[in-house]
Design a protein around this motif. Structure first.
Motif, PDB file in Angstrom:
ATOM      1  N   ALA A 117       4.061   8.542  -0.457  1.00 25.18           N
ATOM      2  CA  ALA A 117       4.279   9.409  -1.615  1.00 25.18           C
ATOM      3  C   ALA A 117       3.711  10.776  -1.299  1.00 25.18           C
ATOM      4  CB  ALA A 117       3.612   8.834  -2.859  1.00 25.18           C
ATOM      5  N   ALA A 118       4.385  11.815  -1.779  1.00 27.93           N
ATOM      6  CA  ALA A 118       3.913  13.172  -1.523  1.00 27.93           C
ATOM      7  C   ALA A 118       2.528  13.386  -2.103  1.00 27.93           C
ATOM      8  CB  ALA A 118       4.896  14.179  -2.098  1.00 27.93           C
ATOM      9  N   ASP A 119       2.276  12.793  -3.251  1.00 25.68           N
ATOM     10  CA  ASP A 119       0.975  12.960  -3.895  1.00 25.68           C
ATOM     11  C   ASP A 119       0.535  11.628  -4.482  1.00 25.68           C
ATOM     12  OD1 ASP A 119      -1.285  14.467  -4.965  1.00 25.68           O
ATOM     13  OD2 ASP A 119      -0.356  14.097  -6.910  1.00 25.68           O
ATOM     14  N   VAL A 120      -0.641  11.168  -4.103  1.00 22.53           N
ATOM     15  CA  VAL A 120      -1.229   9.943  -4.647  1.00 22.53           C
ATOM     16  C   VAL A 120      -2.366  10.362  -5.577  1.00 22.53           C
ATOM     17  CG1 VAL A 120      -2.573   7.879  -4.091  1.00 22.53           C
ATOM     18  CG2 VAL A 120      -0.574   8.479  -2.712  1.00 22.53           C
ATOM     19  N   PRO A 121      -2.356   9.942  -6.839  1.00 20.84           N
ATOM     20  CA  PRO A 121      -3.317  10.469  -7.812  1.00 20.84           C
ATOM     21  C   PRO A 121      -4.757  10.036  -7.600  1.00 20.84           C
ATOM     22  CG  PRO A 121      -2.018   8.698  -8.785  1.00 20.84           C
ATOM     23  CD  PRO A 121      -1.398   9.008  -7.456  1.00 20.84           C
ATOM     24  N   VAL A 122      -4.983   8.841  -7.043  1.00 18.18           N
ATOM     25  CA  VAL A 122      -6.341   8.314  -6.949  1.00 18.18           C
ATOM     26  C   VAL A 122      -6.397   7.242  -5.872  1.00 18.18           C
ATOM     27  CG1 VAL A 122      -5.916   6.523  -8.687  1.00 18.18           C
ATOM     28  CG2 VAL A 122      -8.251   7.349  -8.320  1.00 18.18           C
ATOM     29  N   ILE A 166       0.847  -1.201   0.000  1.00 12.64           N
ATOM     30  CA  ILE A 166       0.000   0.000   0.000  1.00 12.64           C
ATOM     31  C   ILE A 166       0.884   1.253   0.000  1.00 12.64           C
ATOM     32  CG2 ILE A 166      -1.910   1.204   1.107  1.00 12.64           C
ATOM     33  CD1 ILE A 166      -2.633  -1.627   0.291  1.00 12.64           C
ATOM     34  N   VAL A 167       0.527   2.216  -0.849  1.00 14.15           N
ATOM     35  CA  VAL A 167       1.184   3.523  -0.856  1.00 14.15           C
ATOM     36  C   VAL A 167       0.224   4.536  -0.241  1.00 14.15           C
ATOM     37  CG1 VAL A 167       2.275   5.324  -2.235  1.00 14.15           C
ATOM     38  CG2 VAL A 167       2.429   2.927  -2.967  1.00 14.15           C
ATOM     39  N   TYR A 168       0.682   5.237   0.803  1.00 18.57           N
ATOM     40  CA  TYR A 168      -0.148   6.226   1.494  1.00 18.57           C
ATOM     41  C   TYR A 168       0.301   7.636   1.125  1.00 18.57           C
ATOM     42  CZ  TYR A 168      -1.659   2.322   4.402  1.00 18.57           C
ATOM     43  OH  TYR A 168      -2.171   1.131   4.844  1.00 18.57           O
ATOM     44  N   GLU A 169      -0.663   8.514   0.924  1.00 19.63           N
ATOM     45  CA  GLU A 169      -0.340   9.916   0.692  1.00 19.63           C
ATOM     46  C   GLU A 169       0.215  10.518   1.978  1.00 19.63           C
ATOM     47  OE1 GLU A 169      -2.535  12.854  -2.159  1.00 19.63           O
ATOM     48  OE2 GLU A 169      -3.538  12.883  -0.205  1.00 19.63           O
ATOM     49  N   ARG A 170       1.198  11.363   1.823  1.00 18.76           N
ATOM     50  CA  ARG A 170       1.904  11.933   2.971  1.00 18.76           C
ATOM     51  C   ARG A 170       0.957  12.578   3.980  1.00 18.76           C
ATOM     52  NH1 ARG A 170       3.343  13.438   6.833  1.00 18.76           N
ATOM     53  NH2 ARG A 170       5.235  14.503   7.544  1.00 18.76           N
ATOM     54  N   SER A 171      -0.107  13.232   3.519  1.00 18.42           N
ATOM     55  CA  SER A 171      -1.013  13.948   4.425  1.00 18.42           C
ATOM     56  C   SER A 171      -1.746  13.016   5.384  1.00 18.42           C
ATOM     57  CB  SER A 171      -2.044  14.744   3.610  1.00 18.42           C
ATOM     58  OG  SER A 171      -2.818  13.866   2.798  1.00 18.42           O
ATOM     59  N   LEU A 172      -1.891  11.738   5.026  1.00 18.67           N
ATOM     60  CA  LEU A 172      -2.615  10.812   5.897  1.00 18.67           C
ATOM     61  C   LEU A 172      -1.862  10.540   7.202  1.00 18.67           C
ATOM     62  CD1 LEU A 172      -3.920   8.162   3.313  1.00 18.67           C
ATOM     63  CD2 LEU A 172      -5.222   9.946   4.474  1.00 18.67           C
ATOM     64  N   THR A 186       3.764   2.417 -10.840  1.00 19.38           N
ATOM     65  CA  THR A 186       4.529   3.653 -11.017  1.00 19.38           C
ATOM     66  C   THR A 186       4.618   4.429  -9.708  1.00 19.38           C
ATOM     67  OG1 THR A 186       3.842   3.796 -13.340  1.00 19.38           O
ATOM     68  CG2 THR A 186       4.657   5.813 -12.301  1.00 19.38           C
ATOM     69  N   VAL A 187       3.493   4.563  -9.015  1.00 19.91           N
ATOM     70  CA  VAL A 187       3.495   5.280  -7.738  1.00 19.91           C
ATOM     71  C   VAL A 187       4.301   4.512  -6.694  1.00 19.91           C
ATOM     72  CG1 VAL A 187       2.048   6.219  -5.889  1.00 19.91           C
ATOM     73  CG2 VAL A 187       1.283   6.361  -8.257  1.00 19.91           C
ATOM     74  N   TRP A 188       4.166   3.182  -6.679  1.00 17.96           N
ATOM     75  CA  TRP A 188       4.926   2.368  -5.729  1.00 17.96           C
ATOM     76  C   TRP A 188       6.427   2.561  -5.921  1.00 17.96           C
ATOM     77  CZ3 TRP A 188       4.234  -0.546  -1.449  1.00 17.96           C
ATOM     78  CH2 TRP A 188       5.246  -1.446  -1.107  1.00 17.96           C
ATOM     79  N   ALA A 189       6.872   2.574  -7.162  1.00 19.96           N
ATOM     80  CA  ALA A 189       8.301   2.719  -7.437  1.00 19.96           C
ATOM     81  C   ALA A 189       8.833   4.068  -6.974  1.00 19.96           C
ATOM     82  CB  ALA A 189       8.553   2.531  -8.933  1.00 19.96           C
ATOM     83  N   SER A 190       7.975   5.082  -6.960  1.00 21.26           N
ATOM     84  CA  SER A 190       8.421   6.422  -6.564  1.00 21.26           C
ATOM     85  C   SER A 190       8.267   6.678  -5.066  1.00 21.26           C
ATOM     86  CB  SER A 190       7.635   7.479  -7.335  1.00 21.26           C
ATOM     87  OG  SER A 190       6.261   7.459  -6.962  1.00 21.26           O
ATOM     88  N   GLY A 191       7.567   5.787  -4.349  1.00 20.35           N
ATOM     89  CA  GLY A 191       7.350   5.985  -2.914  1.00 20.35           C
ATOM     90  C   GLY A 191       8.573   5.625  -2.090  1.00 20.35           C
ATOM     91  N   VAL A 192       8.537   6.030  -0.830  1.00 26.41           N
ATOM     92  CA  VAL A 192       9.631   5.707   0.094  1.00 26.41           C
ATOM     93  C   VAL A 192       9.087   4.781   1.180  1.00 26.41           C
ATOM     94  CG1 VAL A 192      10.939   7.804  -0.308  1.00 26.41           C
ATOM     95  CG2 VAL A 192       9.180   7.790   1.441  1.00 26.41           C
ATOM     96  N   PRO A 193       9.929   3.838   1.650  1.00 27.99           N
ATOM     97  CA  PRO A 193       9.442   2.879   2.653  1.00 27.99           C
ATOM     98  C   PRO A 193       9.003   3.559   3.937  1.00 27.99           C
ATOM     99  CG  PRO A 193      11.494   2.134   1.668  1.00 27.99           C
ATOM    100  CD  PRO A 193      11.297   3.547   1.218  1.00 27.99           C
TER     101      PRO A 193
END
Length: 314
Positions: free
Chosen positions: A193-198, A164-170, A239-246
Motif C-alpha cells: 500500500a502506498a500509505d500504511v496508517p499504523v 501482511i500489508v507493507y508500506e511502499r517505502s519499505l 480496509t488497508v488489505w482490501a486496498s493493497g496490491v499483491p
C-alpha cells in the motif's frame, strides 16, 4: 497408588505386605521383601508415625491398620478442605463478576516497554496463533531479530496463515531488513500500500500488538486483548488489505487487460493512445499504469517494462 495419601513407594510396599500378613518384627518383613533390614526398619517407623502401622498391645507384632480406619479420616479432612476451597472460589468469582462491570479500558490494554520485551511478547503471540496472523508494516523498522523468523516459521509450520500489508517505502530499504524475500518463499500473503496508517499485528482477530516509540526512541508496544478498540483495529487492517496490491506479483496476478496495456506501453503508445485502443479515458489508462507500477514494486514506467520482461508478464 498410595502416593495420593502421602506414602512413598517403599512405604506402600511395606504397608501392603503387612496388610496381607502381620509380622513379629521389621526384620521378618525385610526378609519377606528381600530388602535391607535397616531400610525396612526406617520405613516401618515412618508408617507408624503416619498411622498406617501399629503394634499389638503387648508390642509383639506389627500389623497394618485397617484401611478404612486410616484412610477414612483423611478422606473426611480432604473433603472438608475441598468444600472450603469451593466456597472460597465462589466468593472470589462473585467479587470478580461484581468488579468486571467496573473495569475500564486500561484493563484490556497491556503496555510493553523495551526492545527485548517487545520482541519476546511478539514471538509469544505468534506462537499462540491458531489460524491467522495479519499485520500492517511501515517504517521505521524498530525491532528486527532472527528469532522473529523462527517464530513465524514455527507458526506457519503449524498451519497458521500470514497476511501482511507493507508500506511502499519499505521495498526501498537496503538489505531487506524485514526479510520480505524469505517471507514470500515461506508462503506469506503479501500486499503493498502506498500509505500504511499504523504498525499493527493481530493474532486470530483476538489480540493486537501496536508497536511504537517512547521518548528517547525506546521501542514499546500496546497489547489490546478485547473491546471496541480491538474491533476497530481489525477493521483498519481489513480496509488497508482490501486496498493493497499483491506482492511479489506474478503473471497470475494480471488479467488480459493488464497484459494488453503492457503490450501497448512497451510498443511506445502514449497514455491517450492506450486509452483509445482499450476504450478507456486517458486518466483511467494512467491509473491502470500506476497500479501496474505498484504491483511490480517499481517506481518508473521504464522499470515496469523491464520488470514485465524479466518476469514473463506478457
Amino acid at each position: 497408588m498410595l502416593d495420593l495419601v502421602g506414602l512413598d513407594a517403599a512405604e506402600e510396599q511395606a504397608y501392603l505386605a503387612l496388610l496381607r500378613l502381620p509380622v513379629e518384627e521389621s526384620a521378618e518383613l525385610a526378609d519377606r521383601l528381600g530388602l535391607a533390614a535397616d531400610d525396612v526398619a526406617a520405613t516401618v517407623r515412618s508408617l507408624e508415625e503416619k498411622g498406617f502401622v501399629r503394634r499389638n498391645s503387648d508390642g509383639t507384632r506389627l500389623r497394618a491398620v485397617q484401611p478404612d480406619l486410616v484412610l477414612g479420616p483423611m478422606m473426611l479432612r480432604r473433603h472438608a478442605e475441598t468444600q472450603r476451597m469451593q466456597a472460597l472460589m465462589a466468593a472470589l468469582m462473585e467479587e470478580y463478576r461484581e468488579r468486571a462491570a467496573l473495569r475500564d479500558a486500561r484493563e484490556v490494554v497491556e503496555v510493553v516497554a523495551g526492545a527485548a520485551e517487545v520482541m519476546a511478547r511478539w514471538e509469544q503471540l505468534q506462537l499462540s496463533a491458531k489460524s491467522e496472523v495479519k499485520g500492517l508494516a511501515k517504517g521505521p523498522v524498530v525491532v528486527a531479530d532472527s528469532n522473529q523468523s523462527s517464530a513465524q516459521r514455527s507458526a506457519m509450520a503449524a498451519g497458521v496463515g500470514y497476511r501482511i500489508v507493507y508500506e511502499r517505502s519499505l521495498l526501498d530499504a537496503p538489505g531487506d531488513p524485514l526479510h520480505l524475500a524469505w517471507s514470500a518463499d515461506l508462503g506469506e500473503q503479501m500486499r503493498i500500500a502506498a500509505d500504511v496508517p499504523v504498525k499493527l499485528m493481530i493474532i486470530d482477530s483476538r489480540v493486537a500488538l501496536l508497536p511504537s516509540l517512547t521518548e528517547g526512541n525506546e521501542p514499546s508496544a500496546l497489547v489490546v486483548s478485547s473491546g471496541a478498540l480491538l474491533d476497530i483495529l481489525n477493521w483498519v487492517f481489513e480496509t488497508v488489505w482490501a486496498s493493497g496490491v499483491p506482492f511479489p506479483a506474478t503473471g497470475a496476478t494480471l488479467n488480459q487487460a493488464d497484459r494488453q496495456l503492457l503490450s501497448l506501453l512497451i510498443a511506445g503508445y502514449t497514455d491517450q493512445a492506450i486509452g483509445t485502443q482499450m476504450g478507456l479515458s486517458q486518466r483511467t489508462a494512467q491509473r491502470r499504469i500506476s497500479r501496474l507500477i505498484a504491483i511490480a514494486g517499481v517506481e518508473t514506467r521504464i522499470q515496469l517494462v523491464w520488470h514485465a520482461a524479466q518476469n514473463d508478464w506478457l
